[in-house]
Design a protein around this motif. Structure first.
Motif, short mmCIF file in Angstrom:
data_model
loop_
_atom_site.label_atom_id
_atom_site.label_comp_id
_atom_site.label_asym_id
_atom_site.label_seq_id
_atom_site.Cartn_x
_atom_site.Cartn_y
_atom_site.Cartn_z
N SER A 147 -5.23 -37.51 -12.99
CA SER A 147 -4.62 -37.43 -14.17
C SER A 147 -3.53 -38.68 -14.33
O SER A 147 -2.61 -38.81 -13.58
CB SER A 147 -3.65 -36.23 -14.59
OG SER A 147 -2.88 -36.21 -15.48
N ASN B 145 -10.67 -29.93 -11.49
CA ASN B 145 -10.70 -30.02 -12.66
C ASN B 145 -11.87 -29.41 -13.67
O ASN B 145 -11.57 -29.08 -14.55
CB ASN B 145 -10.88 -31.63 -12.87
CG ASN B 145 -9.73 -32.56 -12.59
OD1 ASN B 145 -8.83 -32.11 -11.93
ND2 ASN B 145 -9.88 -33.80 -13.13
N TYR C 182 -4.12 -34.84 -19.39
CA TYR C 182 -4.61 -36.02 -18.95
C TYR C 182 -3.66 -37.24 -19.41
O TYR C 182 -3.33 -38.37 -18.52
CB TYR C 182 -6.10 -36.14 -19.00
CG TYR C 182 -7.02 -35.32 -18.34
CD1 TYR C 182 -7.19 -35.42 -17.17
CD2 TYR C 182 -7.73 -34.44 -19.22
CE1 TYR C 182 -8.05 -34.47 -16.50
CE2 TYR C 182 -8.45 -33.39 -18.53
CZ TYR C 182 -8.81 -33.92 -17.18
OH TYR C 182 -9.70 -32.76 -16.45
#
Length: 440
Positions: free
Chosen positions: A9, A76, A312
């Motif tokens: 991220s 994720n 993100y």
């Protein structure tokens, strides 16, 4: 250089740079497919980056052929609702026993991913404790020895009582090190060994005295972050073997302690819900952190927005996020503990966050790390400047995304990325870190 938080991220990279980190690596869970994960970051990373081979991700694929990751990491895929749906990720790897043929396939795929440059093998068997066989973990350590790399272990048990002692989870992989070689890094060991931590530290010290390349990583918190369905949070373990209760588990979305009813609801309806849980005592934590042979890591999951989506974007505000404060504050917290608690000499703490982890990786098939974690002629210019008299972590349970302060400058590969405590936008000097192992 600092190691071990998540790197994918852009927001996490900002927080890591504000915390003095120049080389975050994803080691415990790792990446699969490795090449896809690296490709996502090439030319677009403000920090250096690298990942181990995700044995859990491969296991997920073999047991559920529909699983196809777009992100290259099952972390994720689990936590981001959009990616969970797109990837068709399932709980199969956490619950299903693999057949002999499937174990052979898993082993072959792990080997292929090592050839693709993965930094060893991520072994989060603590999340697959009733599904992953010792045959599999033995094969992963065998491959580590064959390639001259390390395994990165979240042990099978988080417990201080028989028959599931946290020590047993370490011994499972340590026996493979003795037979096959390769390294072993036990991730956040204090949260698995609890009041057995002093004996676990001695076990690893004795193993090193016998010539084994083993080490433990510790983060400076006595509470961790995980999912509601984590194996070790089941009542018969968390309450009996970890000496905790439902109220010691905090639901990240509400910041409220769980009750029996709420815990059971999450297991049934939202098993991937983010929670925080208390484990080791402060005494065992400090003992482990200050021990001469341990290193510092964060074990940080990406932070979440209030709507349940992953944070993100580089422009995401620091305030109002959900998750564990270790994502933003681990290294600064250690430096503050050195100052306020006289925990260890300052130079020892710096070594635990730079030279020692770099040397461990260097000794385990990652030659690039011979140029990191040290300031000398010929070394990579990954440099952090901080004020030891005032450096402070600001992240809390309520506001886990607040950046650390008095770490005003950061340099990655000779390029200034943090200037006057501001991360510079659009500057991407980060380089990939891959294994350079030669098969034995």
């Amino acid at each position: 250089m600092r190691l071990y938080p998540r790197v994918e991220s852009a927001l996490m990279q900002k927080l890591q740079l504000r915390n003095g980190i120049t080389t975050p690596l994803a080691l415990e869970v790792g990446a699969y497919p490795v090449s896809d994960w690296y490709q996502r970051l090439e030319g677009r990373s403000q920090t250096n980056f690298g990942a181990s081979v995700s044995a859990a991700g491969i296991r997920t694929k073999v047991l559920n052929d529909k699983y196809k990751s777009r992100t290259g990491t099952m972390i994720n895929d689990i936590f981001d609702a959009k990616e969970a749906k797109a990837s068709s990720i399932s709980q199969d790897a956490l619950t299903k026993i693999a057949s002999e043929e499937q174990i052979k396939q898993i082993t072959e795929m792990v080997e292929a991913e090592l050839n693709a440059g993965g930094l060893g093998i991520g072994v989060p068997v603590g999340y697959m404790s009733k599904a992953t066989t010792t045959t599999e973990t033995k094969e992963w350590q065998r491959l580590a020895g064959q390639f001259g790399v390390s395994t990165y272990l979240h042990g099978r048990f988080s417990s201080e009582l028989p028959p599931t002692s946290g020590m047993l989870g370490i011994e499972e992989m340590l026996s493979g090190v003795g037979v096959y070689g390769g390294g072993l890094l036990v991730q956040h060991m204090h949260q698995q060994t609890l009041n057995e931590t002093p004996e676990a530290l001695k076990l690893l010290d004795d193993a090193r005295a016998k010539g084994m390349t083993v080490m433990a990583e510790i983060y400076p918190y006595n509470y961790g972050a995980t999912i509601a369905a984590a194996d070790y949070l089941v009542p018969e373990n968390y309450q009996r073997n970890m000496a905790r209760d439902y109220s010691d588990i905090i639901e990240a979305a509400t910041m409220k302690p769980l009750t029996k009813e709420r815990y059971e609801y999450l297991l049934e309806n939202d098993p991937g819900a983010s929670v925080m849980f208390y484990g080791a005592t402060n005494e065992d934590l400090k003992l482990a952190l200050a021990h001469e042979s341990t290193i510092v890591g964060s074990d940080a999951f990406p932070l979440m927005k209030p709507n349940g989506m992953m944070a993100y974007s580089w422009k995401t505000p620091y305030e109002g996020l959900q998750g564990h404060p270790r994502a933003a504050g681990t290294q600064a917290k250690v430096l503050k503990m050195v100052r306020e608690d006289n925990l260890m000499p300052l130079m020892t703490a710096i070594s635990k966050m730079s030279y020692m982890p770099a040397k461990f990786l260097q000794d385990n098939g990652v030659e690039q790390m011979s140029h990191k974690g040290r300031i000398q002629v010929g070394a990579d210019a990954d440099i952090t400047l901080f004020d030891p008299n005032t450096v402070t972590d600001n992240s809390t349970l309520e506001e886990p995304g607040l950046p650390s302060t008095d770490i005003p400058y950061g340099v990655v590969n000779g390029t200034v990325v943090v200037e006057d405590s501001k991360v510079l936008e659009g500057v991407y000097p980060g380089q990939a870190i891959r294994n350079t192992a030669v098969r034995n």
